[in-house]
Design a protein around this motif. Structure first.
Motif, PDB file in Angstrom:
ATOM      1  N   ALA A 107       0.682   5.572   2.507  1.00  0.00           N
ATOM      2  CA  ALA A 107      -0.710   5.502   2.233  1.00  0.00           C
ATOM      3  C   ALA A 107      -1.377   4.320   2.947  1.00  0.00           C
ATOM      4  CB  ALA A 107      -0.932   5.875   1.015  1.00  0.00           C
ATOM      5  N   TYR A 133      -2.421  -0.699   0.594  1.00  0.00           N
ATOM      6  CA  TYR A 133      -2.509   0.444   0.220  1.00  0.00           C
ATOM      7  C   TYR A 133      -3.877   0.886  -0.212  1.00  0.00           C
ATOM      8  CZ  TYR A 133      -2.146   4.184  -3.198  1.00  0.00           C
ATOM      9  OH  TYR A 133      -2.009   5.315  -3.978  1.00  0.00           O
ATOM     10  N   LYS A 144      -5.862   4.632  -2.009  1.00  0.00           N
ATOM     11  CA  LYS A 144      -5.601   6.087  -2.335  1.00  0.00           C
ATOM     12  C   LYS A 144      -6.787   6.916  -1.934  1.00  0.00           C
ATOM     13  CE  LYS A 144      -7.734   5.271  -6.804  1.00  0.00           C
ATOM     14  NZ  LYS A 144      -7.691   5.380  -8.425  1.00  0.00           N
ATOM     15  N   ALA A 166       1.155   9.425   2.804  1.00  0.00           N
ATOM     16  CA  ALA A 166       1.653   9.214   1.436  1.00  0.00           C
ATOM     17  C   ALA A 166       3.373   9.675   1.706  1.00  0.00           C
ATOM     18  CB  ALA A 166       0.931  10.110   0.517  1.00  0.00           C
TER      19      ALA A 166
END
Length: 674
Positions: free
Chosen positions: A439, A383, A385, A436
């Protein structure tokens, strides 16, 4: 045969779904552009009506939204929603691009659907309310080959308990003006057909299923109901057949029959479009049963699974189930799912450089001959961000009798195609990004079939494909999760797919006494793992997920898949580490499976797997959902304590959940009514 890897430019908008991209680009050259495809899309902050209006400006004749979505559904504008559609190739190709301008952030491609199998003039229906007794519980089923005429699904007077059945794999009855695909049968129509086709107390079942559209021998279409046993009938018998503990008159059944093609070929054809449409149709019917102005409880069983996906609870299937369970806030809805049968399938790998102290890790992929369906391997990145994730790892692939590919990094636009001497694409290696809430980036290796009955089909070589992963920017605490999509033709279907698997030499298959090892050996550094094999459909936070045990040996069945899942900051809570409980799926290691309904009245057959463990829990849940104030998973944890089945060993929580539960299923005939 000579093969060459060809780098291809990644210009233009990147594809969203790699399998949809490779199928549309390389795998369907014989399908005309005007053909209709089933697809499931995910809309982001866009209503269905807004999506339709935007598409109509550019593709006025290329979209059909099924009549199962009424005016309220089309006007609703949730943050995210999944919708089943039918569309032509040009539109699907545009929708499968990031920044497509239509609010679509995900696409999964299903079947090519003949135009005469669609009723484009169907209109949404206002479903009438049915007032029922206070203690009524609606039970539901989505499967293939549902023998709805079986005696287990009738009342004591011979009338049917099946209030509604949506049969998707059949041409429409144009007299049904409310169904866009297939046919929908209600209890009155089913009873009328049962009476018309019964002579001297015996039902002409072949004619019954021909009339309902589930068998058409003249068209040469395969139907599971033409066999002695069918998965759907067996599972529905376990979940909602007659039992002495239940007043079956208060257990109406609603169900949907999936097209056999999405079950037969599990490699690239996604069943999600058919599943999404089936859930929408059943959702409307479930809400019609009301007592005192409120919908009565609903228990649904879906005994399917898959190997691939992110396995972190953010996948489309898990979120689709959550959308269905929350569709009617006034109705309590529970759902049961199987844990999966992939524990020993060698379909899961973990690339963790820190565990091996190496900068390169090799996976050996065994692609079998006579495999008539495509094979897919997914490398899921951690993952991130960040808007532009790090280049975590690079992948190279060496096919049998061919050269090593150039490096494909975990970066936008990375793509290689393997072509034969005719220039036909036989494999594709490319990077895509799953938006997302997932993600996560994913590198997908798509391999064309190794055999075909068509002389002009591009064929990939069978044998050992060497996959090499090289360290780039992966932190010591991060891993790459690798999955092979399920590719095996299920028992009873015509031979077609053969499951590819990892064949690393350091994988320890057997224990000291020659039995298959159901768990990974301690301190095992082989990248091929049994842990983390829980079905890719069973990662959500709400459904009850059921593992399988063998009754006489008191052990978990070797094939029963295990957790843990991959936990990310976007994983839903409560986070799932594995199944919730284990139920009976085998009588013994010799007498495998459990008894339930065969395809015809009076017949009983055996099937095994976590698919037959889950409906036992659904059966028990239907007895308690009406009086339970807890969530489904909390109820199941208490139920295990009240009716425990003590296992001989103590498997990890990630394999058995709260433990084994004893749920007897005794077959009786319903009480005769005057």
């Amino acid at each position: 045969m000579t093969y060459d890897w060809i780098p291809e430019a990644g210009d233009g908008p990147a594809p969203i779904d790699a399998v949809t991209f490779t199928r549309l680009t390389y795998g369907v050259s014989s399908v005309p552009d005007t053909a209709w495809w089933s697809a499931m899309i995910e809309l982001d902050q866009t209503s269905i009506a807004e999506f339709q209006q935007a598409v109509a400006q550019d593709f006025p004749q290329d979209l059909l939204v099924p009549a199962a979505y009424d005016a309220n559904d089309r006007a609703a504008r949730p943050e995210r929603q999944f919708v089943a559609i039918f569309a032509r190739r040009a539109l699907v190709d545009i929708l499968n691009r990031h920044g497509n301008g239509y609010g679509v952030v995900n696409v999964h491609l299903g079947l090519v659907t003949p135009a005469d199998w669609l009723n484009v003039d169907a209109e949404p229906q206002i479903v009438p309310v049915a007032e029922v007794a206070v203690d009524t519980v609606v039970t539901g089923m989505i499967d293939d080959g549902l023998g709805i005429a079986h005696e287990l699904f009738r009342k004591g007077n011979g009338s049917t308990r099946v209030d509604y059945c949506a049969i998707l794999p059949t041409p429409p009855d144009l007299r049904d003006v409310h169904t866009s695909q297939g046919r929908a049968w209600n209890a009155r129509q089913i009873d009328s057909l049962l009476q018309a086709l019964t002579w001297s107390g015996f039902l002409d079942e072949e004619q019954f299923y021909t009339e309902t559209g589930q068998i058409d021998l003249g068209a040469g279409k395969f139907s599971p109901l033409s066999l002695q046993r069918s998965h759907g009938t067996h599972v529905m018998g376990l979940s909602t057949g007659y039992a002495p503990v239940a007043d079956v008159t208060t257990r109406p059944i609603i169900c949907a029959v999936l097209p056999p093609r999405v079950v037969e070929d599990t490699s690239g054809i996604s069943l999600l479009p058919s599943l999404c449409l089936a859930l929408q149709m059943l959702s409307k019917r479930a809400s019609r049963f009301q007592s005192g102005g409120r919908p009565v409880p609903f228990v649904l069983n879906f005994s399917y699974g898959n190997f691939s996906g992110p396995h972190d609870g953010t996948d489309e299937v898990s979120r689709l189930f959550e959308q269905f369970l929350a569709a009617d806030p006034a109705q309590k809805r529970w759902m049961t799912l199987p844990a999966g049968n992939g524990n020993l399938a060698r379909s899961h790998g973990v690339i963790a450089f820190a565990e091996t102290d190496r900068s390169e890790i090799e996976l050996s992929l065994r692609v079998l001959p006579d495999d008539m369906t495509a094979s897919h391997v997914e490398f899921w990145m951690p993952y991130s961000k960040a808007k532009t994730p790090r280049d975590f790892v690079s992948i190279t692939v060496t096919p049998p009798f061919g050269p090593e590919s150039a490096t494909v990094d975990a970066k936008k636009g990375q793509k290689q195609t393997l072509r034969d001497r005719k220039g036909q694409v036989v494999a594709t290696l490319l990077y895509t990004y799953e938006p997302a809430p997932t993600a996560r980036g994913v590198i997908t290796l798509a391999i064309e079939p190794t055999a075909s009955l068509s002389g002009d089909r591009a064929l990939a070589p069978s044998g050992r494909w060497k996959i090499t992963a090289k360290q780039r920017e992966l932190s010591p605490d991060q891993k790459i999760e690798v999955w092979i999509r399920r590719d095996q033709t299920l028992p009873g279907y015509r031979p077609g797919g053969r499951q590819s698997y990892f064949d690393n030499g350091d994988y320890q298959r057997f224990g000291p006494f020659g039995r298959p090892l159901p768990v990974d050996p301690p301190d095992d550094i082989c990248p091929v793992r049994r842990s983390g094999t829980l079905s890719g459909f069973a990662d959500g936070s709400s459904p009850m997920v059921v593992a399988a045990y063998t009754e006489q040996s008191r052990q978990l069945s070797d094939y029963s898949a295990a957790g843990p899942l991959t936990e990310t900051p976007m994983s839903p809570t409560p986070f799932r580490e594995g199944p919730d409980a284990a139920a009976k799926a085998d009588q013994s290691v010799v007498t495998w499976g459990v008894l339930s309904a065969g395809s015809r009245c009076g017949s009983y057959v055996r099937l095994n797997g976590t698919s037959v463990a889950a409906p036992r829990v659904a059966r028990l849940a239907s007895e308690h959902i009406g009086n339970c104030e807890h969530s489904a998973r909390e109820w199941l944890a208490h139920a295990v304590q009240e009716a425990p089945f003590e296992l001989a060993d103590k498997p990890a929580h990630t394999r058995m959940g709260q433990g084994g539960i004893s749920i007897p299923v005794e077959w009786t005939v319903g009480p005769k009514q005057d």
